[in-house]
Design a protein around this motif. Structure first.
Motif, PDB file in Angstrom:
ATOM      1  N   SER A 171       0.807  -1.222   0.000  1.00 53.70           N
ATOM      2  CA  SER A 171       0.000   0.000   0.000  1.00 53.70           C
ATOM      3  C   SER A 171       0.842   1.275   0.000  1.00 53.70           C
ATOM      4  N   PRO A 172       0.421   2.283  -0.801  1.00 53.26           N
ATOM      5  CA  PRO A 172       1.069   3.587  -0.724  1.00 53.26           C
ATOM      6  C   PRO A 172       0.534   4.435   0.432  1.00 53.26           C
ATOM      7  N   GLY A 173      -0.455   3.901   1.151  1.00 54.02           N
ATOM      8  CA  GLY A 173      -1.132   4.636   2.218  1.00 54.02           C
ATOM      9  C   GLY A 173      -2.630   4.598   1.976  1.00 54.02           C
ATOM     10  N   VAL A 174      -3.403   4.730   3.033  1.00 51.52           N
ATOM     11  CA  VAL A 174      -4.855   4.584   2.924  1.00 51.52           C
ATOM     12  C   VAL A 174      -5.603   5.860   3.300  1.00 51.52           C
ATOM     13  N   GLY A 175      -4.872   6.970   3.369  1.00 50.24           N
ATOM     14  CA  GLY A 175      -5.519   8.236   3.693  1.00 50.24           C
ATOM     15  C   GLY A 175      -5.879   8.372   5.157  1.00 50.24           C
ATOM     16  N   ALA A 176      -5.182   7.641   6.016  1.00 50.50           N
ATOM     17  CA  ALA A 176      -5.439   7.706   7.455  1.00 50.50           C
ATOM     18  C   ALA A 176      -4.123   7.587   8.203  1.00 50.50           C
ATOM     19  N   SER A 177      -4.032   8.274   9.331  1.00 53.90           N
ATOM     20  CA  SER A 177      -2.806   8.235  10.130  1.00 53.90           C
ATOM     21  C   SER A 177      -2.810   7.115  11.156  1.00 53.90           C
ATOM     22  N   HIS A 178      -3.979   6.490  11.363  1.00 51.70           N
ATOM     23  CA  HIS A 178      -4.071   5.389  12.313  1.00 51.70           C
ATOM     24  C   HIS A 178      -5.236   4.491  11.926  1.00 51.70           C
ATOM     25  N   SER A 179      -5.108   3.212  12.241  1.00 54.61           N
ATOM     26  CA  SER A 179      -6.141   2.242  11.876  1.00 54.61           C
ATOM     27  C   SER A 179      -7.477   2.524  12.546  1.00 54.61           C
ATOM     28  N   ASP A 180      -7.455   3.206  13.700  1.00 51.77           N
ATOM     29  CA  ASP A 180      -8.716   3.437  14.400  1.00 51.77           C
ATOM     30  C   ASP A 180      -9.602   4.483  13.716  1.00 51.77           C
ATOM     31  N   LYS A 181      -9.129   5.064  12.628  1.00 55.07           N
ATOM     32  CA  LYS A 181      -9.944   6.018  11.878  1.00 55.07           C
ATOM     33  C   LYS A 181     -10.810   5.328  10.822  1.00 55.07           C
TER      34      LYS A 181
END
Length: 549
Positions: free
Chosen positions: A452-462
């Protein structure tokens, strides 16, 4: 109603609710309903057809029962159906509250860590987080009232709609309530804007004859409409596939004839060249369709996964759409949806399908008693270049991915909801992250982020589900790490993100621009990553726990 609090921010105690016990109660109610109606877990047909089996079981001849006895039986079946659904909805509500609460506590801890030791967290930050928690708590208390009233007095139309949207009532079960809640059915034909649960209720409210009439009159609408059963969509899309093959063959023949009839001249040669280019493109597309048709046939000898395939969508306009399920998602215990990334178009379906087959096989290897369906979902306009650095493709995909997952819930035929996993590879993980955070939401039990290049969130709890149900992997030689931490937030395999990281083979070094060959090797047979994904899809802990990178 609450437990003692040990929260540093000073939140009240957690809700005193055992989610697993609640779900066990729901399963027991559902099993009783299946027993009363004489149904196996292979189907969820209308309960009147079970009169004979019920008579044998309880020596009560329902077929010849008086009207008031029949009404009593039907009322009992209704009560069991919505009782089980109400408990499952309450369990989900509690889990969502706890996920939000954990996010608030984590952010408070981060603020405290950034505050000098001799000072306290700024009161403004503390009060803001407490107010946010109070909002989530108030919502949970409203949901508790709804659950209590549904169990005591029967569900309201709003409660039924919410349970259906969550996938806890099938269209057949909702049809039990059709006379009481006619407002749940659309006026006239449904469309893409209708909730999939509403679409499924509409479909199940019709007789077989009425359904056949709809299929004949509106195949273009129904073949891509979330909430229509998979077997129905499959047949309509196979018919459309045949039509598309025939159309392209005719177009190629017409263009070839046009070339033959064109007189020889310098200008004509230019026109012939342009026509030949068009013929070449059509032949490539035709080859994809023929290969797809062949791949949808009964699995050949030596095939990896032997379950029937279902063509759930096909659109050859522009980037198009192509969705294929390996195994019937409407009857599967475990359902996985694979979302591919950059350069995915309908023409890539033939090279993406083996990944779905590999996922299905690995999950079946883990639990061969469970039925598994793995879906290859090319259902959005993926970026076609490194413009993947932009998030707008992911944002635009949110409604379609959300609707598709809701549709899987709505058409599921077994008594208990299926265990659903959404797997995003490369930019597909970004699509999942944005969908989960959008107003549409993403109804799945697990999210898996691969390369993944990133999922647009800084933490999984979002992302709206418990962090322990979010997984990520990245191969050592996958150069996607050049893109993480830029446009799509942090690397989901980082400790800061909070997901469960599982192992993948290192992958081939170098080769192929821009991220190397390793970026495309996660789904290859024998790779640790696809083996681990099989465990996640099956809902089974691996023998030695998750292998962190």
């Amino acid at each position: 109603m609450t437990t003692d609090s040990d929260s540093g921010i000073g939140l009240p105690g957690d809700i005193d609710a055992d989610v697993e016990a609640i779900r066990t109660g729901a399963d027991e109610l559902e099993q009783l309903r299946l027993t009363l109606t004489g149904q196996t877990e292979e189907t969820d047909t209308q309960f009147r057809s079970a009169a004979g089996e019920f008579t044998d079981l309880l020596a009560w001849d329902i077929g010849a029962a008086a009207a008031d006895e029949l009404i009593l039986w039907e009322d009992t079946v209704q009560a069991l159906a919505y009782g089980a659904a109400t408990l499952r909805q309450w369990a989900q509500d509690v889990e969502k509250y706890r996920s939000e609460r954990a996010s608030i506590e984590r952010r408070y801890d981060e603020a405290r860590a950034m505050t000098p030791a001799h000072k306290t967290v700024p009161m403004g930050t503390t009060n803001q987080l407490r107010e946010e928690h109070q909002g989530h708590w108030n919502t949970l208390m409203e949901q508790a009232v709804e659950a209590r009233e549904s169990l005591s007095n029967g569900p309201s139309a709003d409660a039924l709609a919410r349970m259906a949207s969550s996938g806890f009532l099938t269209g057949t079960q909702l049809s039990y309530f059709g006379d009481s809640y006619p407002g749940m059915l659309p006026d006239g034909l449904p469309d893409q804007a209708d909730d999939p649960a509403t679409v499924n209720t509409w479909w199940n409210s019709m007789t077989e004859e009425e359904q056949e009439e709809m299929l004949a009159a509106h195949p273009e609408l129904l073949r891509s409409l979330d909430g229509i059963p998979s077997a129905v969509r499959d047949q309509l899309n196979r018919d459309h596939l045949d039509d598309e093959i025939e159309r392209m063959e005719e177009e190629i023949a017409a263009l070839e004839q046009e070339n033959e009839d064109r007189p020889s001249s310098p200008g004509a040669r230019i026109s012939t060249g342009a026509t030949n280019f068009e013929i070449e493109e059509l032949n490539e597309d035709l080859g994809v369709l023929r290969e797809l048709k062949s791949g949808l046939q009964a699995p050949p000898e030596g095939s990896l996964y032997h379950e029937e395939k279902f063509l759930l969508a096909l659109d050859t306009e522009g980037q198009g759409r192509a969705i294929v399920a390996h195994g019937n998602p409407d009857t599967a215990d475990n359902v996985a949806t694979h979302v591919p990334g950059t350069t995915a178009t309908w023409q890539k379906i033939d090279e993406q399908m083996p990944r779905g087959e590999q996922l299905a096989q690995n999950a079946s290897d883990v639990d061969d008693d469970a039925d598994t369906s793995a879906i290859t979902w090319i259902g959005y306009d993926a970026p076609q270049s490194l413009g993947a650095a932009s998030s707008h493709h992911a944002t635009n995909a949110a409604e379609e991915l959300s609707g598709f997952q809701e549709g899987l819930r709505a058409t599921h035929q077994k008594g208990s909801p299926s265990h659903n996993t959404v797997i995003g590879h490369s930019y597909g993980s970004t699509v999942i992250g944005h969908t989960a955070q959008s107003e549409h939401g993403l109804d799945a039990d697990n999210y898996v982020f691969v390369g993944s290049p990133g999922v647009g969130a800084s933490h999984s709890d979002k992302l709206g589900i418990p962090s322990e149900n979010i997984y990520a992997t990245q191969a050592e030689n996958d150069r996607i790490d050049r893109a993480t931490g830029k446009s799509h937030d942090i690397d989901p395999t980082s400790e800061e993100f909070g997901a469960t990281v599982f192992d993948a083979k290192s992958g081939t070094k170098g080769e192929s621009f821009p991220f190397g060959k390793a970026h495309s090797e996660y789904f290859k047979e024998g790779n640790h990553s696809v083996v681990n994904m099989g465990y996640i899809i099956a809902g089974v802990e691996p023998p030695e726990g998750w292998s962190a990178r």
